[in-house]
Design a protein around this motif. Structure first.
Motif, PDB file in Angstrom:
ATOM      1  N   ASP A 232      32.947  48.952  16.626  1.00  0.00           N
ATOM      2  CA  ASP A 232      32.189  50.016  15.968  1.00  0.00           C
ATOM      3  C   ASP A 232      31.094  50.493  16.916  1.00  0.00           C
ATOM      4  OD1 ASP A 232      33.536  49.954  13.437  1.00  0.00           O
ATOM      5  OD2 ASP A 232      32.466  48.083  12.992  1.00  0.00           O
ATOM      6  N   ILE A 233      31.099  51.794  17.213  1.00  0.00           N
ATOM      7  CA  ILE A 233      30.115  52.367  18.126  1.00  0.00           C
ATOM      8  C   ILE A 233      29.354  53.469  17.409  1.00  0.00           C
ATOM      9  CG2 ILE A 233      29.774  53.641  20.284  1.00  0.00           C
ATOM     10  CD1 ILE A 233      32.278  52.315  21.394  1.00  0.00           C
ATOM     11  N   GLN A 234      28.041  53.362  17.428  1.00  0.00           N
ATOM     12  CA  GLN A 234      27.187  54.403  16.879  1.00  0.00           C
ATOM     13  C   GLN A 234      26.458  55.082  18.029  1.00  0.00           C
ATOM     14  OE1 GLN A 234      24.774  53.397  13.500  1.00  0.00           O
ATOM     15  NE2 GLN A 234      26.240  51.886  12.748  1.00  0.00           N
ATOM     16  N   ALA A 235      26.695  56.371  18.203  1.00  0.00           N
ATOM     17  CA  ALA A 235      26.139  57.120  19.323  1.00  0.00           C
ATOM     18  C   ALA A 235      25.261  58.259  18.824  1.00  0.00           C
ATOM     19  CB  ALA A 235      27.263  57.679  20.192  1.00  0.00           C
ATOM     20  N   VAL A 236      24.219  58.573  19.621  1.00  0.00           N
ATOM     21  CA  VAL A 236      23.357  59.711  19.322  1.00  0.00           C
ATOM     22  C   VAL A 236      23.396  60.671  20.498  1.00  0.00           C
ATOM     23  CG1 VAL A 236      21.015  60.509  18.833  1.00  0.00           C
ATOM     24  CG2 VAL A 236      21.831  58.357  17.851  1.00  0.00           C
ATOM     25  N   ILE A 237      23.675  61.932  20.197  1.00  0.00           N
ATOM     26  CA  ILE A 237      23.647  63.001  21.201  1.00  0.00           C
ATOM     27  C   ILE A 237      22.321  63.741  21.044  1.00  0.00           C
ATOM     28  CG2 ILE A 237      24.747  65.128  22.013  1.00  0.00           C
ATOM     29  CD1 ILE A 237      27.352  64.065  20.639  1.00  0.00           C
ATOM     30  N   TYR A 238      21.539  63.766  22.100  1.00  0.00           N
ATOM     31  CA  TYR A 238      20.248  64.457  22.066  1.00  0.00           C
ATOM     32  C   TYR A 238      20.373  65.826  22.731  1.00  0.00           C
ATOM     33  CZ  TYR A 238      17.998  60.115  20.637  1.00  0.00           C
ATOM     34  OH  TYR A 238      17.630  58.987  19.945  1.00  0.00           O
ATOM     35  N   CYS A 239      19.829  66.835  22.082  1.00  0.00           N
ATOM     36  CA  CYS A 239      19.798  68.202  22.614  1.00  0.00           C
ATOM     37  C   CYS A 239      18.342  68.624  22.822  1.00  0.00           C
ATOM     38  CB  CYS A 239      20.460  69.181  21.644  1.00  0.00           C
ATOM     39  SG  CYS A 239      22.162  68.783  21.234  1.00  0.00           S
ATOM     40  N   GLU A 240      18.151  69.633  23.651  1.00  0.00           N
ATOM     41  CA  GLU A 240      16.797  70.123  23.916  1.00  0.00           C
ATOM     42  C   GLU A 240      16.331  71.148  22.877  1.00  0.00           C
ATOM     43  OE1 GLU A 240      15.558  69.933  28.482  1.00  0.00           O
ATOM     44  OE2 GLU A 240      17.153  71.378  28.109  1.00  0.00           O
ATOM     45  N   ARG A 241      17.279  71.790  22.197  1.00  0.00           N
ATOM     46  CA  ARG A 241      16.899  72.847  21.263  1.00  0.00           C
ATOM     47  C   ARG A 241      17.707  72.737  19.974  1.00  0.00           C
ATOM     48  NH1 ARG A 241      17.513  77.408  25.917  1.00  0.00           N
ATOM     49  NH2 ARG A 241      15.709  76.796  27.168  1.00  0.00           N
ATOM     50  N   GLN A 242      17.111  73.247  18.893  1.00  0.00           N
ATOM     51  CA  GLN A 242      17.785  73.235  17.605  1.00  0.00           C
ATOM     52  C   GLN A 242      19.065  74.055  17.654  1.00  0.00           C
ATOM     53  OE1 GLN A 242      16.397  71.346  15.109  1.00  0.00           O
ATOM     54  NE2 GLN A 242      18.266  71.657  13.899  1.00  0.00           N
ATOM     55  N   SER A 243      19.042  75.168  18.381  1.00  0.00           N
ATOM     56  CA  SER A 243      20.246  76.009  18.481  1.00  0.00           C
ATOM     57  C   SER A 243      21.371  75.263  19.188  1.00  0.00           C
ATOM     58  CB  SER A 243      19.924  77.301  19.233  1.00  0.00           C
ATOM     59  OG  SER A 243      19.459  77.032  20.546  1.00  0.00           O
ATOM     60  N   HIS A 244      21.027  74.404  20.145  1.00  0.00           N
ATOM     61  CA  HIS A 244      22.047  73.621  20.840  1.00  0.00           C
ATOM     62  C   HIS A 244      22.683  72.600  19.897  1.00  0.00           C
ATOM     63  CE1 HIS A 244      20.204  74.452  25.098  1.00  0.00           C
ATOM     64  NE2 HIS A 244      20.725  75.530  24.528  1.00  0.00           N
ATOM     65  N   LYS A 245      21.874  72.039  19.007  1.00  0.00           N
ATOM     66  CA  LYS A 245      22.403  71.084  18.025  1.00  0.00           C
ATOM     67  C   LYS A 245      23.502  71.737  17.205  1.00  0.00           C
ATOM     68  CE  LYS A 245      21.096  68.278  14.023  1.00  0.00           C
ATOM     69  NZ  LYS A 245      19.976  67.788  13.167  1.00  0.00           N
ATOM     70  N   GLY A 246      23.267  72.971  16.767  1.00  0.00           N
ATOM     71  CA  GLY A 246      24.281  73.688  15.995  1.00  0.00           C
ATOM     72  C   GLY A 246      25.556  73.918  16.785  1.00  0.00           C
ATOM     73  N   MET A 247      25.413  74.196  18.086  1.00  0.00           N
ATOM     74  CA  MET A 247      26.588  74.416  18.933  1.00  0.00           C
ATOM     75  C   MET A 247      27.400  73.131  19.092  1.00  0.00           C
ATOM     76  SD  MET A 247      25.029  76.767  21.990  1.00  0.00           S
ATOM     77  CE  MET A 247      24.222  78.345  21.648  1.00  0.00           C
ATOM     78  N   GLY A 252      31.459  73.879  10.525  1.00  0.00           N
ATOM     79  CA  GLY A 252      32.115  72.856   9.721  1.00  0.00           C
ATOM     80  C   GLY A 252      32.251  71.518  10.420  1.00  0.00           C
ATOM     81  N   GLY A 253      31.455  71.313  11.499  1.00  0.00           N
ATOM     82  CA  GLY A 253      31.511  70.057  12.242  1.00  0.00           C
ATOM     83  C   GLY A 253      32.697  69.928  13.173  1.00  0.00           C
ATOM     84  N   GLN A 254      33.417  71.047  13.399  1.00  0.00           N
ATOM     85  CA  GLN A 254      34.661  70.972  14.164  1.00  0.00           C
ATOM     86  C   GLN A 254      34.448  70.619  15.632  1.00  0.00           C
ATOM     87  OE1 GLN A 254      37.886  71.013  12.983  1.00  0.00           O
ATOM     88  NE2 GLN A 254      36.676  70.803  11.096  1.00  0.00           N
ATOM     89  N   MET A 255      33.393  71.150  16.270  1.00  0.00           N
ATOM     90  CA  MET A 255      33.173  70.853  17.681  1.00  0.00           C
ATOM     91  C   MET A 255      32.838  69.380  17.877  1.00  0.00           C
ATOM     92  SD  MET A 255      33.145  71.565  20.835  1.00  0.00           S
ATOM     93  CE  MET A 255      33.372  73.358  20.877  1.00  0.00           C
ATOM     94  N   LEU A 256      31.972  68.846  17.025  1.00  0.00           N
ATOM     95  CA  LEU A 256      31.612  67.434  17.145  1.00  0.00           C
ATOM     96  C   LEU A 256      32.831  66.542  16.919  1.00  0.00           C
ATOM     97  CD1 LEU A 256      29.401  65.366  17.611  1.00  0.00           C
ATOM     98  CD2 LEU A 256      28.869  65.450  15.165  1.00  0.00           C
ATOM     99  N   TRP A 280      25.919  61.088  15.905  1.00  0.00           N
ATOM    100  CA  TRP A 280      24.853  61.887  15.313  1.00  0.00           C
ATOM    101  C   TRP A 280      24.266  62.787  16.396  1.00  0.00           C
ATOM    102  CZ3 TRP A 280      26.092  57.072  13.816  1.00  0.00           C
ATOM    103  CH2 TRP A 280      26.234  56.830  12.430  1.00  0.00           C
ATOM    104  N   VAL A 281      23.729  63.915  15.982  1.00  0.00           N
ATOM    105  CA  VAL A 281      23.115  64.861  16.924  1.00  0.00           C
ATOM    106  C   VAL A 281      21.653  65.053  16.538  1.00  0.00           C
ATOM    107  CG1 VAL A 281      23.253  67.142  17.983  1.00  0.00           C
ATOM    108  CG2 VAL A 281      25.342  66.032  17.143  1.00  0.00           C
ATOM    109  N   LYS A 282      20.749  64.843  17.512  1.00  0.00           N
ATOM    110  CA  LYS A 282      19.320  64.988  17.273  1.00  0.00           C
ATOM    111  C   LYS A 282      18.699  65.899  18.335  1.00  0.00           C
ATOM    112  CE  LYS A 282      18.819  60.399  15.170  1.00  0.00           C
ATOM    113  NZ  LYS A 282      18.075  59.106  15.201  1.00  0.00           N
TER     114      LYS A 282
END
Length: 300
Positions: A232-247, A252-256, A280-282
């Protein structure tokens, strides 16, 4: 008792010349992530190959570039530190075109350190006529007294066996610094984080090429059906901007889901077990310029 030998070899060059692809080809396994975007490698990644009593320790470095952020400054320092600590440098260049300013600066560092070096012209598979290599080989010969100038294709493997045979000759009598079956010094968590970051780079095109970082928050084994093992692996992807989080998440979560699915397949191949990957994306704004965040992400 067979005498053991070893050599430390830095693989250096400007961004996007195929340094990580060459490392993976020489080691025989994927230990460094690869994408067609420059500056994919952020740290010194070590690949290890032991053959016939000789251990080669390869150091894959970030592409030398003009630093614009604290992270970029760290990456450039990694290159300079690597060149200062090795027995041999392998300069990887494009098969055509003049030497760039960054390549000339690297060659000057070889000269200051009196460092033995081999020049590798990568991507020869893209050339229709091998005679087109001659001008670049002549320019390299004029720029520095390279021990060898070797045309290769990290993609197809052409020339790589010859290169490896040449590199084996640089082994000096001494102990092996890693177990003979080791492929890298990177812990499993670090490799899995890099696998996930690679899939982001490959799938996100130009939207957020370098504004992401990945951490593995938890990695645990458990018993699955019929005595199988599941990690079981729990990973967090950090982005610099809120708009990047959406990308990264996508509609519908398809890219992630696409990124995580591709990463999970590579993690399973690397770990040789089933993987349950949760992502998760933060958002951490401007993390590439924050020393504390860089330390948290392992850039020390």
């Amino acid at each position: 008792m067979t005498e053991t030998k070893s050599a430390f070899i830095a693989i250096v060059g400007k961004p996007n010349v195929g340094k990580s692809s060459l490392l993976n080809r020489l080691v025989g396994e994927k230990v460094a992530i690869v994408s067609n975007k420059p500056q994919t490698t952020r740290t010194r990644i070590t690949g290890v190959l032991t053959r016939e009593g000789c251990q080669l320790v390869f150091i894959d470095t970030p592409g030398l570039h003009k630093p614009k952020t604290a992270l970029s400054q760290y990456m450039v320092k990694q290159v300079n530190d690597s060149v200062a600590d090795v027995d041999l440098a392998v300069l990887v260049v494009e098969p055509q075109g003049p030497l760039t300013k960054a390549e000339v600066e690297l060659i000057e560092s070889f000269r200051r350190l009196h460092l033995p070096a081999v020049a590798v012209l990568n991507k020869i598979d893209a050339l229709e006529e091998k005679e087109l290599l001659i001008p670049k080989m002549a320019a390299l010969s004029e720029a520095y007294d390279f021990d060898q100038i070797v045309p290769v294709s990290a993609l197809t493997g052409e020339g790589c066996d010859l290169l490896l045979d040449l590199l084996m000759a640089y082994g000096e009598p001494g102990p092996h610094f890693f177990p003979d079956d080791a492929l890298t010094d990177q812990p499993e968590r670090a490799i899995c984080a890099e696998i996930l970051r690679e899939k982001i780079l490959l799938n996100m095109q130009e939207e957020i090429p370098h504004g992401t970082a990945v951490t593995i928050e938890e990695m645990k084994e458990r018993q699955g059906p019929e005595d199988s093992t599941i990690v079981d692996i729990q990973a967090v992807i950090y982005c610099e901007r809120q708009s990047h989080k959406g990308m990264v998440i996508g509609k519908g979560g398809q890219m992630l889901k696409k990124i995580a699915s591709a990463a999970r397949a590579d993690m399973e191949a690397f770990l040789s077990v089933k993987v349950n990957l949760q992502c998760w994306v933060k958002v951490k704004e401007d993390w590439r310029n924050e020393e504390r965040m860089l330390r948290n992400f392992g850039f020390k």
